[in-house]
Design a protein around this motif. Structure first.
Motif, PDB file in Angstrom:
ATOM      1  N   GLU A 171       0.858  -1.128  -0.207  1.00  0.00           N
ATOM      2  CA  GLU A 171       0.056   0.044  -0.012  1.00  0.00           C
ATOM      3  C   GLU A 171       0.850   1.257  -0.023  1.00  0.00           C
ATOM      4  O   GLU A 171       1.892   1.366   0.859  1.00  0.00           O
ATOM      5  N   GLU A 210       5.094  -0.287   8.493  1.00  0.00           N
ATOM      6  CA  GLU A 210       4.922   0.981   7.748  1.00  0.00           C
ATOM      7  C   GLU A 210       6.094   1.974   7.884  1.00  0.00           C
ATOM      8  O   GLU A 210       6.617   2.104   8.921  1.00  0.00           O
ATOM      9  N   THR A 270       6.971   5.856   7.117  1.00  0.00           N
ATOM     10  CA  THR A 270       6.520   6.927   7.118  1.00  0.00           C
ATOM     11  C   THR A 270       7.483   8.071   6.580  1.00  0.00           C
ATOM     12  O   THR A 270       8.730   7.787   6.943  1.00  0.00           O
ATOM     13  N   LYS A 278       0.596   5.215   0.803  1.00  0.00           N
ATOM     14  CA  LYS A 278      -0.604   6.283   1.245  1.00  0.00           C
ATOM     15  C   LYS A 278      -0.160   7.380   0.867  1.00  0.00           C
ATOM     16  O   LYS A 278       0.875   7.810   1.067  1.00  0.00           O
ATOM     17  N   SER A 279      -1.346   8.236   0.313  1.00  0.00           N
ATOM     18  CA  SER A 279      -1.262   9.428  -0.380  1.00  0.00           C
ATOM     19  C   SER A 279      -2.464  10.114  -0.387  1.00  0.00           C
ATOM     20  O   SER A 279      -3.474   9.871   0.049  1.00  0.00           O
ATOM     21  N   ARG A 329       3.187   0.783   3.406  1.00  0.00           N
ATOM     22  CA  ARG A 329       2.797  -0.379   4.103  1.00  0.00           C
ATOM     23  C   ARG A 329       3.472  -1.669   3.478  1.00  0.00           C
ATOM     24  O   ARG A 329       3.234  -1.679   2.203  1.00  0.00           O
TER      25      ARG A 329
END
Length: 89
Positions: free
Chosen positions: A15, A55, A57, A17-18, A49
């Motif tokens: 995944e 995860e 970041t 994330k945005s 992820r």
């Protein structure tokens, strides 16, 4: 992204994330020209992820553990060859 994830974490990215669409001026400045986000031409990546549940970041990883730093920098540099504008934190 996948080769860098395999190299630094031994795991795949499952995944990204945005955030993207936001009708706003550049740098959130009132009266500024519209950001490319307003046209759906830009996105902000905040995290990746991994298949193993980790995860990574951008906010913490850019200056985090060495493998997170290397992964994020490799993804950043790789994006420069595909996109006309790439900004880092």
């Amino acid at each position: 992204v996948q080769p860098a994830a395999a190299l630094y974490f031994g795991s795949a990215v499952v995944e990204v994330k945005s955030g993207s669409y936001a009708c706003r001026g550049r740098n959130n400045q009132r009266g500024a020209r519209l950001s490319e986000h307003a046209f759906g031409n830009a996105l902000d990546v905040s995290a990746f992820r991994l298949a193993d549940g980790r995860e990574v970041t951008v906010a913490r990883g850019w200056r985090g553990a060495p493998e997170e730093q290397e992964f994020l920098r490799e993804v950043f540099v790789g994006a420069c060859s595909l996109f006309t504008t790439v900004l880092g934190p």
